[in-house]
Design an enzyme around this catalytic site. Sequence first.
Site, PDB file in Angstrom:
ATOM      1  N   HIS A  79       0.841  -1.197   0.000  1.00 33.56           N
ATOM      2  CA  HIS A  79       0.000   0.000   0.000  1.00 33.56           C
ATOM      3  C   HIS A  79       0.883   1.256   0.000  1.00 33.56           C
ATOM      4  CE1 HIS A  79      -4.046  -1.759   1.660  1.00 33.56           C
ATOM      5  NE2 HIS A  79      -3.634  -2.366   0.570  1.00 33.56           N
ATOM      6  N   GLU A 124       0.859   3.912   1.848  1.00 33.15           N
ATOM      7  CA  GLU A 124       1.343   4.340   3.160  1.00 33.15           C
ATOM      8  C   GLU A 124       2.535   3.499   3.636  1.00 33.15           C
ATOM      9  OE1 GLU A 124      -1.764   3.441   2.268  1.00 33.15           O
ATOM     10  OE2 GLU A 124      -3.231   4.130   3.726  1.00 33.15           O
ATOM     11  N   CYS A 131      -6.154   1.666   5.911  1.00 29.50           N
ATOM     12  CA  CYS A 131      -6.764   0.393   6.311  1.00 29.50           C
ATOM     13  C   CYS A 131      -6.170  -0.047   7.658  1.00 29.50           C
ATOM     14  CB  CYS A 131      -6.512  -0.671   5.247  1.00 29.50           C
ATOM     15  SG  CYS A 131      -4.809  -1.282   5.199  1.00 29.50           S
ATOM     16  N   CYS A 139      -2.277  -0.461   7.478  1.00 30.21           N
ATOM     17  CA  CYS A 139      -1.522   0.798   7.431  1.00 30.21           C
ATOM     18  C   CYS A 139      -1.671   1.573   8.743  1.00 30.21           C
ATOM     19  CB  CYS A 139      -1.978   1.632   6.248  1.00 30.21           C
ATOM     20  SG  CYS A 139      -1.583   0.827   4.673  1.00 30.21           S
TER      21      CYS A 139
END
Lengths: 149, 149
Positions: free
Chosen positions: A56, A58, A86, A89
């Site tokens: 992801h 992040e 999410c 993260c």
Amino acid sequence: MENPFDDTYFMKKALQEAELAYEKGEIPVGAVIVIQDRIIARGHNLTELLNDVTAHAEMQAITAASNFLGGKFLHNCTLYVTLEPCQMCAGALYWSQIPKIIYAARDEQRGCIVMDTTLHPKTTMTGGLLAEEASALLKRFFIEKRNLN
Amino acid sequence: MENPFDDTYFMKKALQEAELAYEKGEIPVGAVIVIQDRIIARGHNLTELLNDVTAHAEMQAITAASNFLGGKFLHNCTLYVTLEPCQMCAGALYWSQIPKIIYAARDEQRGCIVMDTTLHPKTTMTGGLLAEEASALLKRFFIEKRNLN
């Protein structure tokens, strides 16, 4: 003189990252990490290209920022991300002790708010900045994806 | 003939990974990912050496397993990990859709159970296998760490 390096400026940079993800056929999410008005890390979603759920935006930005700082804590940093983090993260951000998270669009299905993920006590999170732009890009992606299949 | 490749066998392999972390001065947590009685990924905590909060044993094992399989979903896999996953790792496991997580020691402070992290509906998680061995190694680490400071 106004400071041109405001939250909107940095969220636009995160949106540019999201556009890079979009161009690669990835769910368009982008992130930047900033310290003292300076971008020290960028990331965009690469889960499909890397075949890796951990890729992801992040997560990559956290790793890059730590690398830049030479330490694993992101004290004094702000994360700008185009979609609410999410669980994974937000969990990583918990360990980083980052003081400030600013996201654009809400993720009502899989975001850390509906999932009730615990943030670090030092962390504040706010949302909604350039949310329409971030949502529009996400919607465009999913509509095109649907039409291709 | 008994199958030598049972859960205990694989948890011992995860403990060997935890020992590698211990030798490097890291909080000793190790993980392996198994498919059809075969280890396809190993990982141990490297957060200090890499200056990276995302470098938990499970995260590295997830990335390595996806790399081996050539896909981001860990269907038909089992994760063996010596400490109950945290929010970040449980969040990554959610995205991987892994069907089975077996951990050794509980993490009453920062584990995904107390943090109430949402697992994927396809995932079952059980704990307690070789928990004493895993806890003993963690305790040894923290006692030595305290004595050094």
